[in-house]
Design a protein around this motif. Structure first.
Motif, PDB file in Angstrom:
ATOM      1  N   ILE A   6       8.791   0.353  12.842  1.00 42.51           N
ATOM      2  CA  ILE A   6       9.278  -0.014  11.362  1.00 42.51           C
ATOM      3  C   ILE A   6       8.923   0.689  10.432  1.00 42.51           C
ATOM      4  O   ILE A   6       8.906   1.874  11.256  1.00 42.51           O
ATOM      5  CB  ILE A   6       7.849  -1.690  11.724  1.00 42.51           C
ATOM      6  N   LEU A   7       9.210   0.615   9.145  1.00 44.04           N
ATOM      7  CA  LEU A   7       8.682   1.223   8.551  1.00 44.04           C
ATOM      8  C   LEU A   7       7.857   1.389   7.422  1.00 44.04           C
ATOM      9  O   LEU A   7       7.819   0.154   7.177  1.00 44.04           O
ATOM     10  CB  LEU A   7       9.917   2.020   7.901  1.00 44.04           C
ATOM     11  N   TYR A   8       6.905   1.765   7.448  1.00 40.47           N
ATOM     12  CA  TYR A   8       5.903   1.968   5.866  1.00 40.47           C
ATOM     13  C   TYR A   8       5.834   2.568   4.815  1.00 40.47           C
ATOM     14  O   TYR A   8       5.532   3.885   4.795  1.00 40.47           O
ATOM     15  CB  TYR A   8       4.345   1.984   6.609  1.00 40.47           C
ATOM     16  N   ASP A   9       5.893   1.916   3.332  1.00 43.26           N
ATOM     17  CA  ASP A   9       6.419   2.853   2.533  1.00 43.26           C
ATOM     18  C   ASP A   9       5.344   1.848   1.354  1.00 43.26           C
ATOM     19  O   ASP A   9       4.831   1.399   0.818  1.00 43.26           O
ATOM     20  CB  ASP A   9       7.229   2.870   1.804  1.00 43.26           C
ATOM     21  N   LEU A  10       4.302   3.129   1.373  1.00 44.62           N
ATOM     22  CA  LEU A  10       3.114   2.925  -0.093  1.00 44.62           C
ATOM     23  C   LEU A  10       3.269   3.147  -2.107  1.00 44.62           C
ATOM     24  O   LEU A  10       3.804   4.541  -1.495  1.00 44.62           O
ATOM     25  CB  LEU A  10       2.038   2.803   0.262  1.00 44.62           C
ATOM     26  N   ASP A  11       3.531   2.406  -2.526  1.00 52.57           N
ATOM     27  CA  ASP A  11       4.294   3.381  -3.894  1.00 52.57           C
ATOM     28  C   ASP A  11       3.542   2.349  -4.862  1.00 52.57           C
ATOM     29  O   ASP A  11       4.234   1.197  -4.718  1.00 52.57           O
ATOM     30  CB  ASP A  11       6.031   3.468  -3.854  1.00 52.57           C
ATOM     31  N   ALA A  12       3.238   2.884  -5.545  1.00 53.40           N
ATOM     32  CA  ALA A  12       2.934   1.976  -7.003  1.00 53.40           C
ATOM     33  C   ALA A  12       2.047   0.622  -6.772  1.00 53.40           C
ATOM     34  O   ALA A  12       2.751  -0.340  -7.688  1.00 53.40           O
ATOM     35  CB  ALA A  12       3.893   1.325  -8.066  1.00 53.40           C
ATOM     36  N   GLY A  13       1.496   0.933  -5.703  1.00 54.31           N
ATOM     37  CA  GLY A  13       0.632  -0.648  -5.371  1.00 54.31           C
ATOM     38  C   GLY A  13       1.409  -1.234  -4.178  1.00 54.31           C
ATOM     39  O   GLY A  13       0.687  -2.500  -3.365  1.00 54.31           O
ATOM     40  N   ILE A  14       2.854  -1.271  -4.108  1.00 52.28           N
ATOM     41  CA  ILE A  14       3.340  -1.892  -3.828  1.00 52.28           C
ATOM     42  C   ILE A  14       3.686  -1.580  -2.061  1.00 52.28           C
ATOM     43  O   ILE A  14       4.540  -0.663  -1.227  1.00 52.28           O
ATOM     44  CB  ILE A  14       4.731  -2.520  -3.567  1.00 52.28           C
ATOM     45  N   ALA A  15       3.403  -1.888  -1.004  1.00 52.25           N
ATOM     46  CA  ALA A  15       3.572  -1.813   0.755  1.00 52.25           C
ATOM     47  C   ALA A  15       4.201  -2.351   0.596  1.00 52.25           C
ATOM     48  O   ALA A  15       4.596  -3.443   1.469  1.00 52.25           O
ATOM     49  CB  ALA A  15       1.913  -2.247   0.991  1.00 52.25           C
ATOM     50  N   THR A  16       6.095  -1.901   1.341  1.00 45.95           N
ATOM     51  CA  THR A  16       6.977  -2.114   1.940  1.00 45.95           C
ATOM     52  C   THR A  16       6.951  -1.966   2.921  1.00 45.95           C
ATOM     53  O   THR A  16       7.046  -0.277   3.492  1.00 45.95           O
ATOM     54  CB  THR A  16       8.034  -1.625   1.604  1.00 45.95           C
ATOM     55  N   ASP A  38      -0.260  -4.007  12.445  1.00 43.82           N
ATOM     56  CA  ASP A  38      -1.314  -2.502  12.470  1.00 43.82           C
ATOM     57  C   ASP A  38      -0.661  -1.902  11.028  1.00 43.82           C
ATOM     58  O   ASP A  38      -1.820  -1.881   9.798  1.00 43.82           O
ATOM     59  CB  ASP A  38      -1.232  -1.071  12.932  1.00 43.82           C
ATOM     60  N   ALA A  39       0.032  -2.491  10.695  1.00 44.04           N
ATOM     61  CA  ALA A  39       0.251  -2.377   9.186  1.00 44.04           C
ATOM     62  C   ALA A  39       0.134  -3.353   8.313  1.00 44.04           C
ATOM     63  O   ALA A  39      -0.235  -2.865   7.125  1.00 44.04           O
ATOM     64  CB  ALA A  39       2.448  -1.887   9.363  1.00 44.04           C
ATOM     65  N   LEU A  40      -0.013  -4.106   8.557  1.00 37.47           N
ATOM     66  CA  LEU A  40      -0.241  -5.792   7.775  1.00 37.47           C
ATOM     67  C   LEU A  40      -1.242  -5.369   7.278  1.00 37.47           C
ATOM     68  O   LEU A  40      -2.010  -5.757   6.331  1.00 37.47           O
ATOM     69  CB  LEU A  40      -0.134  -6.890   8.612  1.00 37.47           C
ATOM     70  N   LYS A  41      -2.440  -4.843   8.231  1.00 33.25           N
ATOM     71  CA  LYS A  41      -3.819  -4.524   8.163  1.00 33.25           C
ATOM     72  C   LYS A  41      -4.182  -3.533   6.802  1.00 33.25           C
ATOM     73  O   LYS A  41      -4.983  -3.204   6.424  1.00 33.25           O
ATOM     74  CB  LYS A  41      -4.426  -4.524   9.588  1.00 33.25           C
ATOM     75  N   ARG A  42      -3.161  -2.271   7.320  1.00 32.12           N
ATOM     76  CA  ARG A  42      -3.271  -1.300   6.439  1.00 32.12           C
ATOM     77  C   ARG A  42      -3.059  -1.679   5.226  1.00 32.12           C
ATOM     78  O   ARG A  42      -3.896  -1.381   3.943  1.00 32.12           O
ATOM     79  CB  ARG A  42      -2.435  -0.366   7.024  1.00 32.12           C
ATOM     80  N   ALA A  43      -2.132  -1.851   5.123  1.00 33.95           N
ATOM     81  CA  ALA A  43      -1.882  -2.479   4.002  1.00 33.95           C
ATOM     82  C   ALA A  43      -2.856  -3.781   2.954  1.00 33.95           C
ATOM     83  O   ALA A  43      -2.236  -3.401   2.222  1.00 33.95           O
ATOM     84  CB  ALA A  43      -0.159  -3.534   3.895  1.00 33.95           C
ATOM     85  N   ALA A  44      -3.547  -4.606   3.865  1.00 32.44           N
ATOM     86  CA  ALA A  44      -4.224  -5.785   2.800  1.00 32.44           C
ATOM     87  C   ALA A  44      -5.121  -4.634   2.598  1.00 32.44           C
ATOM     88  O   ALA A  44      -6.074  -4.946   1.593  1.00 32.44           O
ATOM     89  CB  ALA A  44      -4.724  -6.469   3.971  1.00 32.44           C
ATOM     90  N   GLY A  45      -5.434  -3.292   3.139  1.00 36.30           N
ATOM     91  CA  GLY A  45      -6.640  -2.504   2.702  1.00 36.30           C
ATOM     92  C   GLY A  45      -6.884  -1.576   1.372  1.00 36.30           C
ATOM     93  O   GLY A  45      -6.813  -1.016   0.584  1.00 36.30           O
ATOM     94  N   GLU A  46      -4.948  -1.287   1.435  1.00 32.79           N
ATOM     95  CA  GLU A  46      -4.545  -0.762   0.477  1.00 32.79           C
ATOM     96  C   GLU A  46      -3.429  -0.772  -0.280  1.00 32.79           C
ATOM     97  O   GLU A  46      -3.467  -0.470  -1.598  1.00 32.79           O
ATOM     98  CB  GLU A  46      -4.374   0.771   0.797  1.00 32.79           C
ATOM     99  N   ALA A  47      -2.779  -1.707  -0.517  1.00 32.77           N
ATOM    100  CA  ALA A  47      -2.256  -2.157  -1.225  1.00 32.77           C
ATOM    101  C   ALA A  47      -2.360  -3.382  -2.306  1.00 32.77           C
ATOM    102  O   ALA A  47      -3.285  -3.949  -1.991  1.00 32.77           O
ATOM    103  CB  ALA A  47      -0.448  -2.663  -0.888  1.00 32.77           C
ATOM    104  N   ARG A  48      -1.208  -3.619  -3.107  1.00 33.99           N
ATOM    105  CA  ARG A  48      -1.758  -4.665  -4.028  1.00 33.99           C
ATOM    106  C   ARG A  48      -1.009  -5.693  -4.838  1.00 33.99           C
ATOM    107  O   ARG A  48      -0.872  -7.300  -4.657  1.00 33.99           O
ATOM    108  CB  ARG A  48      -1.837  -4.377  -5.533  1.00 33.99           C
ATOM    109  N   VAL A  49       0.642  -5.754  -3.096  1.00 33.63           N
ATOM    110  CA  VAL A  49       1.253  -6.246  -2.690  1.00 33.63           C
ATOM    111  C   VAL A  49       2.210  -5.864  -1.325  1.00 33.63           C
ATOM    112  O   VAL A  49       1.916  -5.168  -1.654  1.00 33.63           O
ATOM    113  CB  VAL A  49       1.654  -6.790  -3.994  1.00 33.63           C
ATOM    114  N   ILE A  50       2.328  -6.852  -0.916  1.00 38.53           N
ATOM    115  CA  ILE A  50       3.065  -6.433   0.462  1.00 38.53           C
ATOM    116  C   ILE A  50       4.007  -7.230   0.231  1.00 38.53           C
ATOM    117  O   ILE A  50       4.402  -8.274   0.256  1.00 38.53           O
ATOM    118  CB  ILE A  50       1.588  -6.889   2.081  1.00 38.53           C
ATOM    119  N   VAL A  51       5.065  -6.445   0.125  1.00 40.91           N
ATOM    120  CA  VAL A  51       6.896  -6.957   1.109  1.00 40.91           C
ATOM    121  C   VAL A  51       7.129  -6.621   2.343  1.00 40.91           C
ATOM    122  O   VAL A  51       6.958  -5.384   3.021  1.00 40.91           O
ATOM    123  CB  VAL A  51       7.445  -6.380   0.126  1.00 40.91           C
ATOM    124  N   LEU A  52       7.608  -7.832   3.250  1.00 41.30           N
ATOM    125  CA  LEU A  52       8.173  -7.173   3.959  1.00 41.30           C
ATOM    126  C   LEU A  52       9.591  -7.622   4.510  1.00 41.30           C
ATOM    127  O   LEU A  52      10.064  -8.885   3.930  1.00 41.30           O
ATOM    128  CB  LEU A  52       7.535  -8.692   5.611  1.00 41.30           C
TER     129      LEU A  52
END
Length: 258
Positions: A6-16, A38-52
């Protein structure tokens, strides 16, 4: 965790989070499921929206049925409980909105993971397929929970029994997904939606998720009590105070989120 599938990118509150096995239509392997969890758990703690979303031409073709995938070699009950259920729970219980940006075919467990998201946005060439019956299985990864609640029992039965493609426009008409964009503007469309949510009142969004999902099983009294409790929490946030002040001052609110 290191991410290889998978790829994980966090930018401006958006975890893609991008499923990244395009040569296999992003079919799910044990490694990918572990990385996605793991990525979903990580994003839930550091993003304001998650995109899958998915890399290449497909969103996700479901379980990888390649080498080693035989009835004698896999314990499907264990796989569903230990590897798929955590993905579904992180999507539904994350305290931030989760968008599934369905960039192409979504089949089997891939379709049902997408449909479990809070908001599903699809490109017009995408489709959803409950392919399980073609290999002697039944829908899983939450499909038997989500489908009857979104499209009704008759359509859910037809989708499962006939295993026919549900094109994006048909899915939209059925209320299965939120919106459809033409292929050439699809990415711009879902990014605009994600950016809007990333600037919103994150704690209120989390309360919305919790209340709306609970309403599927609560009776009226239980739901009224839940609304009161969650609204009480929202009313004590800085974002509520900012929202009221912005309304009075006739300007756009500047929400802090967390």
């Amino acid at each position: 965790m290191r991410y290889d599938t998978i790829l994980y990118d966090l930018d401006a509150g958006i975890a893609t989070i991008t499923l990244n096995r395009p040569e296999k239509m992003n079919a799910l392997t044990p490694q990918m499921r572990a990385e996605l969890t793991d990525a979903l758990k990580r994003a839930a703690g550091e993003a304001r929206v998650i995109v899958l979303t998915g890399a290449g031409q497909a969103f996700c073709s479901g379980q990888d049925l390649g080498e080693g995938m035989t009835a004698a070699a896999v314990d499907l009950e264990r796989v569903l409980r230990d590897e798929y259920a955590p993905i579904i729970r992180w999507i539904t219980e994350a305290p931030v909105p989760v968008i599934a940006a369905v960039n192409g075919p979504a089949a089997g467990a891939g379709a049902n993971i997408a449909l479990m998201a809070d908001i599903v946005i699809a490109t017009r060439s995408a489709y959803f397929l409950q392919a399980f019956g073609r290999i002697g299985l039944m829908p899983d990864a939450g499909g038997t929970y989500t489908l009857p609640r979104t499209v009704g029992l008759q359509r859910a039965m037809g989708a499962a029994l006939f295993a026919e493609k549900i094109e994006a426009d048909q899915a939209l008409d059925w209320g299965m997904i939120w919106e459809v964009y033409d292929d050439e503007v699809f990415e711009a469309g879902w990014r605009a939606r994600a950016e809007a949510l990333a600037h919103g009142p994150t704690q209120a969004y989390g309360a919305m998720k919790q209340a709306l999902r609970a309403s599927l099983d609560n009776d009226l009294d239980e739901q009224l009590n839940l609304e009161a409790r969650l609204q009480g929490t929202c009313g004590n946030t800085r974002d509520f105070k900012e929202g009221v002040l912005a309304f009075r001052e006739k300007r756009r609110a500047s929400f802090e989120g967390r």
